[in-house]
Every structure is written in structure tokens, then in C-alpha cells.
Design an enzyme around this catalytic site. Structure first.
Site, PDB file in Angstrom:
ATOM      1  N   ASP A 119      58.062  68.515  53.124  1.00 53.54           N
ATOM      2  CA  ASP A 119      57.269  69.349  52.211  1.00 53.54           C
ATOM      3  C   ASP A 119      56.542  68.379  51.310  1.00 53.54           C
ATOM      4  O   ASP A 119      56.602  68.454  50.131  1.00 53.54           O
ATOM      5  CB  ASP A 119      58.103  70.190  51.213  1.00 53.54           C
ATOM      6  CG  ASP A 119      57.629  70.968  50.301  1.00 53.54           C
ATOM      7  OD1 ASP A 119      56.762  71.835  50.720  1.00 53.54           O
ATOM      8  OD2 ASP A 119      57.926  71.230  49.195  1.00 53.54           O
ATOM      9  N   HIS A 162      51.776  64.372  44.539  1.00 55.66           N
ATOM     10  CA  HIS A 162      51.235  64.010  43.232  1.00 55.66           C
ATOM     11  C   HIS A 162      51.445  62.675  42.654  1.00 55.66           C
ATOM     12  O   HIS A 162      52.298  61.909  42.756  1.00 55.66           O
ATOM     13  CB  HIS A 162      51.928  65.278  42.269  1.00 55.66           C
ATOM     14  CG  HIS A 162      51.796  66.494  42.833  1.00 55.66           C
ATOM     15  ND1 HIS A 162      50.600  67.234  42.603  1.00 55.66           N
ATOM     16  CD2 HIS A 162      52.573  67.469  43.326  1.00 55.66           C
ATOM     17  CE1 HIS A 162      50.862  68.422  43.273  1.00 55.66           C
ATOM     18  NE2 HIS A 162      52.035  68.414  43.428  1.00 55.66           N
ATOM     19  N   HIS A 181      61.281  74.835  53.588  1.00 55.74           N
ATOM     20  CA  HIS A 181      61.990  74.598  52.533  1.00 55.74           C
ATOM     21  C   HIS A 181      63.026  75.257  52.014  1.00 55.74           C
ATOM     22  O   HIS A 181      63.261  75.497  50.589  1.00 55.74           O
ATOM     23  CB  HIS A 181      61.170  73.895  51.410  1.00 55.74           C
ATOM     24  CG  HIS A 181      59.922  74.586  50.916  1.00 55.74           C
ATOM     25  ND1 HIS A 181      60.175  75.893  50.637  1.00 55.74           N
ATOM     26  CD2 HIS A 181      58.555  74.389  51.115  1.00 55.74           C
ATOM     27  CE1 HIS A 181      58.731  76.362  50.271  1.00 55.74           C
ATOM     28  NE2 HIS A 181      58.161  75.521  50.609  1.00 55.74           N
ATOM     29  N   HIS A 207      56.470  80.264  52.111  1.00 55.68           N
ATOM     30  CA  HIS A 207      57.149  79.700  50.848  1.00 55.68           C
ATOM     31  C   HIS A 207      57.826  81.019  50.362  1.00 55.68           C
ATOM     32  O   HIS A 207      57.204  81.785  49.757  1.00 55.68           O
ATOM     33  CB  HIS A 207      56.001  78.906  49.977  1.00 55.68           C
ATOM     34  CG  HIS A 207      56.291  78.922  48.801  1.00 55.68           C
ATOM     35  ND1 HIS A 207      56.708  77.061  48.498  1.00 55.68           N
ATOM     36  CD2 HIS A 207      56.929  79.435  47.754  1.00 55.68           C
ATOM     37  CE1 HIS A 207      57.134  77.272  47.303  1.00 55.68           C
ATOM     38  NE2 HIS A 207      57.348  78.533  46.624  1.00 55.68           N
TER      39      HIS A 207
END
Length: 322
Positions: free
Chosen positions: A214, A218, A142, A84
Site C-alpha cells: 500500500d 508522502h 489492505h 479500497h
């Protein structure tokens, strides 16, 4: 929660996935400054397909450390190391200089401003230098801009790879679909339209080796917080990825074989899953069959299976589920 930084937590995650999963699932173990023994054991026991290294912190996970620790991790395991890549220093400087907005409609734009492409570029540069010193390739997660792609391309001859997510390639905070823009808060950020278009162009030009979701599911109620700092970063994406990819094929933007490579083949090879991600004698026949020329419709939220209950592609045309 807690982060998967030990063999015990990794075993627990594997067991829970096996109990509910309808497909094959493999996991990373996250690197910290003190879990080298767990990383080595996860590799020795075949529990992880890679090590996730957080150059900056993100929702639920603290920073693994900087370039010096990354170099140490690269030298301590032969597992692929997935990064990341955002620079913590750039982010902190931007957040101190730019006041957070109070209107949720401005949260995604602000998030792009305080976690800019510059933060990603600085981190990718540092990671590249660590990889060169260690003599090991990297996997950059990502990637969110053409500028990052250009750096990654220079690493490719040494075996490094990178991925792009559909939400970075097709959404921008200037065009959020029907979702409230604050829902698009993610790390790295969903960026402006010009950056998005350049990244999508790189994908169509064959400059992206693989796609990823990714996935960060939530809950909708968490994404509806009225304060910027209280909204967790990340979007759900597993379910939308194959539909989005199929849409590119149906629009004639990429060939079917290229779609299979982006969605399965390249990742299987990169993470040592040699019997998956291809159609060949002796391979595991995990196949998905889709109908050509299905009419594009808005993403059907009623059919979302994730417990998050929403998708960043809400209101975005995609081929429907079969």
C-alpha cells in the site's frame, strides 16, 4: 496527482515508470462513475492489470461510488477489481461525533476511532453482495483486522482474494516504534495492539493469501503538519516489505516457500502475470537472493531510496539489506 482515471494518464504513468524503474511495474486504472470507456480501453490495450475501486475516498482520490456502481464496474470488465473498502457514511458519522485532537501524539489513535473496523466491515459486506449479484470475484486491498479476514474467507470459494500490509500486521498506534505516532496515519488506519495481534496471528495461520505494501510515499514534512486534517494518509512500504517478509522466515514463523507465495506468487496469479512470481522453466527469472541468518537490526534509514525519505518501520528490528 491527478488520479489515474483515464488511458492518457495511465500511459503517462507507464512511461514515467519505464524511464526510472529497476523492476517490472504494472498499474491499475481507478474507476469513477464516468470513465467506463477508459476502463474498457485500458483492458483492450493491455495497459492495466486491474481496476481500483475506492468505496470511500482517501488521500488524493475521491470515492468511486457505492455498491451499485461497483456492481456495474464488475459487469463491464473482466479485469480484476481491487477494492479500497471503507464505508464513507460510518466515517462521516464518527468524524462529526468525535472532536479532532490538537496534540499530534493523539492523531493516529483518533484516526483509528473515526475510521473504525466497523467502517471496513460494512464496506466489505456491501462489496461482497455486489460481487455475488455480478457473479464476479473481488480483491480486497489492505485488510486491517481479523474480522475482515473472516468475511473474505467466505468469499474465497468464488475466487475472491485479499491482502494484508506489514504496517497493519506489525505496527499499532500503541506501539509506533521511534516515529512520531502521527506518521502512522493511513487508510485503513494502523489500529490498536489487540487488533494488530489478531491480524498477525491470521497471517501466521495461513489465512492471508498475499502481502502488499500500500505504498503511499508522502514527504516527511507533510507528515509533520500540526493539524490532523492537514496530514495526508498513507505510509511508504515497498522497500520494507521484502525485508519484513524475510524476517518472518529467519524467525522461523513462516517457511521460505510460503514467503515466496505471499510476496510474489499469489499476486502474480491473481492479476494475470502468469510468467512471473514462480520458479519454473519458461518463466521470467526475476529472482531475489538473500543471505540466511543475517542479524536483525533497526531499519537503516540511511539506505531508504524512496523520495519520501522515511519508513513506518523506523526503529523496528528487521534483517538488514545484504
Amino acid at each position: 496527482d491527478p488520479a489515474t482515471t483515464s488511458v492518457a494518464r495511465l500511459r503517462d504513468k507507464i512511461a514515467r515508470a519505464a524511464a526510472v524503474g529497476l523492476c517490472r511495474v504494472r498499474f491499475f486504472i481507478a474507476a469513477t462513475g464516468a470513465n467506463g470507456a477508459d476502463v474498457r480501453r485500458a483492458y483492450a490495450e493491455g495497459l492495466a492489470v486491474g481496476v481500483k475501486f475506492f468505496f470511500s475516498g482517501t488521500t488524493g482520490v475521491a470515492s468511486s461510488g457505492g455498491a451499485a456502481l461497483l456492481e456495474k464496474v464488475l459487469g463491464a470488465t473482466s479485469l480484476p477489481v481491487a477494492i479500497h473498502a471503507e464505508d464513507e457514511g460510518v466515517i462521516r458519522t464518527r468524524m462529526a461525533a468525535i472532536p479532532a485532537p490538537t496534540d499530534p501524539a493523539d492523531f493516529a489513535r483518533y484516526h483509528d476511532a473515526v475510521r473504525p473496523v466497523e467502517a471496513a466491515l460494512k464496506a466489505v459486506h456491501a462489496c461482497a453482495e455486489a460481487a455475488t449479484r455480478a457473479g464476479r470475484p473481488l480483491h480486497i486491498c489492505h485488510v486491517s483486522s481479523l474480522a475482515e479476514v473472516e468475511i473474505c474467507e467466505r468469499l474465497a470459494p468464488a475466487g475472491s482474494t485479499w491482502e494484508v500490509c506489514p504496517h497493519h500486521a506489525s505496527l499499532s498506534w500503541e506501539r509506533p516504534g521511534t516515529l512520531p505516532p502521527a506518521f502512522l496515519k493511513a487508510n485503513p488506519p494502523v489500529r490498536d495492539e489487540k487488533t494488530r495481534a489478531a491480524l498477525f496471528g491470521a497471517l501466521l495461520e495461513g489465512r492471508v493469501p498475499m502481502l502488499a505494501s500500500d505504498h503511499a510515499p508522502h514527504a516527511r514534512v507533510e507528515k509533520q503538519a500540526a493539524e490532523y486534517a492537514r496530514i495526508p494518509s498513507g505510509v511508504p512500504g515497498v522497500e520494507a516489505l521484502p525485508l519484513w517478509l524475510h524476517g518472518l522466515v529467519e524467525q522461523g514463523l513462516i517457511a521460505p516457500a510460503r514467503a515466496a507465495e505471499l510476496g510474489a506468487g499469489a499476486a502474480a496469479r491473481r492479476f494475470g502475470l502468469s510468467d512471473l512470481g514462480l520458479v519454473a522453466e519458461g518463466a521470467i527469472a526475476d529472482l531475489a537472493v538473500r543471505r540466511y541468518r543475517a542479524p536483525a537490526t533497526s531499519y537503516d534509514m540511511a539506505r531508504v531510496r524512496s523520495r519520501a525519505g522515511w519508513s513506518p518501520f523506523e526503529g523496528v528490528p528487521l534483517p538488514p539489506d545484504p
